[in-house]
Scaffold this active site. Structure first.
Site, PDB file in Angstrom:
ATOM      1  N   LYS A  91       0.838  -1.197   0.000  1.00  0.00           N
ATOM      2  CA  LYS A  91       0.000   0.000   0.000  1.00  0.00           C
ATOM      3  C   LYS A  91       0.874   1.248   0.000  1.00  0.00           C
ATOM      4  O   LYS A  91       1.843   1.344   0.751  1.00  0.00           O
ATOM      5  CB  LYS A  91      -0.914  -0.018   1.226  1.00  0.00           C
ATOM      6  CG  LYS A  91      -1.909   1.132   1.278  1.00  0.00           C
ATOM      7  CD  LYS A  91      -2.842   0.995   2.470  1.00  0.00           C
ATOM      8  CE  LYS A  91      -3.880   2.092   2.536  1.00  0.00           C
ATOM      9  NZ  LYS A  91      -4.826   1.916   3.667  1.00  0.00           N
ATOM     10  N   SER A 160      -9.462   1.828   2.628  1.00  0.00           N
ATOM     11  CA  SER A 160      -8.584   2.607   1.783  1.00  0.00           C
ATOM     12  C   SER A 160      -7.483   1.782   1.115  1.00  0.00           C
ATOM     13  O   SER A 160      -6.753   2.291   0.273  1.00  0.00           O
ATOM     14  CB  SER A 160      -7.929   3.700   2.641  1.00  0.00           C
ATOM     15  OG  SER A 160      -7.145   3.130   3.702  1.00  0.00           O
ATOM     16  N   SER A 184     -10.228  -0.529   6.737  1.00  0.00           N
ATOM     17  CA  SER A 184      -9.528  -0.438   5.451  1.00  0.00           C
ATOM     18  C   SER A 184      -8.826  -1.702   4.990  1.00  0.00           C
ATOM     19  O   SER A 184      -8.266  -1.729   3.898  1.00  0.00           O
ATOM     20  CB  SER A 184      -8.525   0.715   5.497  1.00  0.00           C
ATOM     21  OG  SER A 184      -9.179   1.942   5.646  1.00  0.00           O
TER      22      SER A 184
END
Length: 446
Positions: A91, A160, A184
């Site tokens: 990420k 996210s 997330s």
């Protein structure tokens, strides 16, 4: 934009048709294929489907092939490393040495860290190959990125950790790192039909990761199976001996609807109920547990804590950042300015109270079973979905894992969430391994 064929008509693309980390490890050990062949195959899949999925923020094919060649040259000497040759997506809020880390914002378009976060160093020391950086929402908060759900490009992958979940679901990588401050990791894993794991708060260091809440930020892991999650966790979590799942007896499960059950869509409710029936038929004990009314304030408390801490962390840069921020993120930051110190302290005290109550409630059980999201992924890319079903468990810092459990009426994945005892992550993984085996025999359309 290119339109994907339905999965049933295009099985080579269907999410889920890919090797997991443990299977890749076994194939590399047996020399069924070498690392260069593996990486080349993944890069070819990415070339074909990344224009639609858009899971990657940064990807260097030449560097990936070079790393694979180096691994093949030295492979005999590195067999003892548990993640040797396993490719990862990371990420893009997690600092990686020499690699752009853009935080989902043009403000960091040219930022290249000089040092990797400890969790990245742990992966690389164990032999992992960092294939690339995956798309995140803006500063890992609310404003969605470009990534689409691999099951249907018209739907959100969640967030996210959007790109990490989508990259694993699409078969671009067998595993990826994400984060979770609210939902997330768990929510996008459910939306994309992969396994998503959020360890106990603090089990994996968040050093070197863009902070949004010092109280709530967790590192998360996406993979194709609980076995894969366990392998990766043994590297990322210092207490590795506690994280090796072994076949166990049927668990004792607490079914918790939570105060938010009314938000669960009918297919998600049927999915949970069918999973519980399957667990009972396989020998598990299942008890419906009502949370005390004190838990009704969890959503308000997490809002107070996250927004206050986000503003305290980054409010001094708000005026400099303002021209490049989305209205959505700007409003979110500004809301943190309005939360007072007494309100924040009250929310922290409430959180401490809930943690004690949660520990007491779960003590007779192997795990809590509850929804990971309100249903299938939402249509469009204007939202990453409702994270409410993750709020209580994230607020308490408890370990949680999302398992694929079927498909909804639009053909998109549905999941279940298991929540375990704080600091006993290995026990949760044992329970998840048992539940996963049962679910794989009983998944259907709800």
């Amino acid at each position: 934009m290119e339109k994907l064929e339905p999965a049933a008509k295009n099985p080579s693309w269907m999410p889920g048709v890919a090797l997991g980390a443990c299977a890749i490890r076994a194939h590399l050990e047996s020399r069924a294929f070498d690392t260069k062949t593996l990486i080349s195959s993944l890069l070819e899949k990415i070339r074909q489907h990344e224009p639609v999925t858009q899971a990657w923020e940064w990807l260097d094919e030449a560097q990936a092939i070079s790393s694979a060649r180096d691994r093949d040259t030295q492979y005999a000497a590195s067999l003892a490393r548990p993640l040797e040759g396993i490719p990862f997506g990371i990420k893009d809020i997690i600092e990686t040495q020499g690699v752009p880390t853009r935080m989902g914002s043009p403000l960091f378009a040219d930022y290249v860290p000089e040092e990797s976060a400890p969790v990245i160093r742990a992966l690389e020391d164990a032999g992992a190959i960092i294939l690339g950086k995956t798309v995140t929402t803006e500063f890992a908060t609310q404003c969605p990125g470009k990534t689409r759900n691999p099951w249907n490009q018209a739907y959100s992958p969640g967030g996210s950790s959007s790109g990490s979940a989508a990259a694993v679901a699409a078969g671009f990588v067998p595993a990826a790192l994400g984060t979770q401050t609210r939902g997330s990791t768990i929510r996008p894993a459910a939306f994309c039909g992969v396994v998503g794991y959020k360890p106990t708060l603090g089990a994996i260091s968040t050093s070197g990761i863009f902070p949004t809440s010092v109280t709530l930020d967790h590192v998360g892991i996406f993979a194709r199976s609980v076995e894969d999650i366990s392998l990766i966790s043994s590297v990322c979590v210092p207490d590795s001996n506690a994280l090796a799942p072994a076949p166990g007896k049927p668990p004792i499960l607490a079914f918790v609807k939570s105060p938010y059950w009314s938000r669960a869509e009918p297919p998600q409710r049927r999915c949970i109920e069918a999973a519980l029936q399957s667990f009972t038929a396989a020998g598990a004990q299942v008890k419906h547990v009502e949370l005390p009314p004190a838990f009704d304030g969890a959503l308000n408390a997490i809002n107070q804590i996250q927004r206050f801490e986000l503003f305290q962390l980054h409010g001094n840069r708000l005026e400099d950042w303002r021209p490049a921020l989305s209205r959505q993120f700007l409003d979110y930051m500004e809301s943190g300015r309005r939360i007072t110190v007494p309100q924040y302290r009250e929310a922290l005290a409430y959180r401490d109270k809930l943690i004690g109550m949660y520990d007491d409630i779960i003590s007779p059980f192997s795990a809590v079973v509850t929804p990971p999201a309100n249903g299938e992924a939402p249509e469009g890319l204007t939202t990453t979905g409702d994270a409410t079903f993750c709020v209580i468990w994230t607020l308490c810092g408890a370990p949680a894992i999302s398992l694929p459990a079927g498909r909804g009426p639009h053909g998109l994945p549905l999941g279940i969430q298991l929540v375990g005892h704080r600091h006993y992550d290995g026990s949760l993984l044992q329970t998840a391994l048992w539940c996963e085996a049962v679910l794989q025999r009983s998944q259907c359309i709800y």
